[in-house]
Motif scaffolding. Sequence first.
Motif, short mmCIF file in Angstrom:
data_model
loop_
_atom_site.label_atom_id
_atom_site.label_comp_id
_atom_site.label_asym_id
_atom_site.label_seq_id
_atom_site.Cartn_x
_atom_site.Cartn_y
_atom_site.Cartn_z
N ALA A 33 13.06 -30.60 -55.26
CA ALA A 33 11.73 -30.07 -54.97
C ALA A 33 11.79 -28.57 -54.72
CB ALA A 33 11.13 -30.78 -53.76
N ARG A 34 12.82 -28.14 -54.00
CA ARG A 34 12.96 -26.72 -53.74
C ARG A 34 13.28 -25.95 -55.03
NH1 ARG A 34 16.54 -26.89 -48.10
NH2 ARG A 34 14.79 -27.46 -46.71
N SER A 90 12.07 -39.05 -52.18
CA SER A 90 12.00 -37.63 -52.54
C SER A 90 13.39 -37.01 -52.49
CB SER A 90 11.05 -36.88 -51.61
OG SER A 90 11.58 -36.85 -50.29
N SER A 149 10.19 -25.60 -56.93
CA SER A 149 9.33 -24.63 -56.24
C SER A 149 9.75 -23.21 -56.56
CB SER A 149 9.39 -24.86 -54.73
OG SER A 149 8.83 -26.12 -54.38
#
Length: 262
Positions: A19-20, A14, A23
């Motif tokens: 990912a942030r 990951s 998001s």
Amino acid sequence: MNIAEVPDKEADYSVPALARGLSVLGMFNAHTRSLSLQEIAERLGVSNSAVYRILFTLTNMGYLNKHNTQYELGARVISDGFSYLASRDIVEVAMRHLNELRDRTSLSCHLSIREQTDSLYLYRAFAAQRLSVNIPVGTRIACHRTAMGRMLLTSLSEIELGQLYQLVRLDDYPAPAPRTLLELQNLISEDRDRGWVLHRSDYSTAIAAPIRDHNGHVVAAINLSGPDAVMDSEDVKEQFRALLLASSISISNELGYSHPFG
């Protein structure tokens, strides 16, 4: 080894920063059009300094816009999203609607796109009747001779139409096809203003409507076609035209088009 001690291999691959970033983009929707740095940080559960680098990167790449202290989705997100919608296979989107239209009308339905001065047939919803018009997929017909072809030509301006047909002999084709460039330009201008085309030929009648992309450009056309014996009544033609136009709007909407009337 205890199962609890087995490392999570998927977690090893990951990328927290990515990912942030995703998001953050996912925070914006129809109800939340703008957020401050502080609001984003609180939703992510990180410090302001940690989220600042993410916002800087997303803004620099065009995925976010910053107005004073507020952030909102940038043109890159919108453009990429619409490009995806427009790139979907038109046949995949249209076939369900054309099959439903055929079932409701018992008439053949076709889908075509323009390739230079030809209308290329990509799909047909076959009407299994003795009196029916069914043109095979892959057929090419000169645009100015068919309802769908004329509808496809409405995507061109008068100048573009003139450039496309400047070396094309139109007087080689029988009526009711236009026989001069000026006649063709006037005909296509009327078709564009009307928003649909009705064309009669060889004891059959076809009604065509446009398929538009997210920019409102005509990228394809669909039709209903049947024998004159079925299509002769004005009331019947009006009913078929309304069903065809509704289908064309539904298909266009799935390609990202926003109809001005809702």
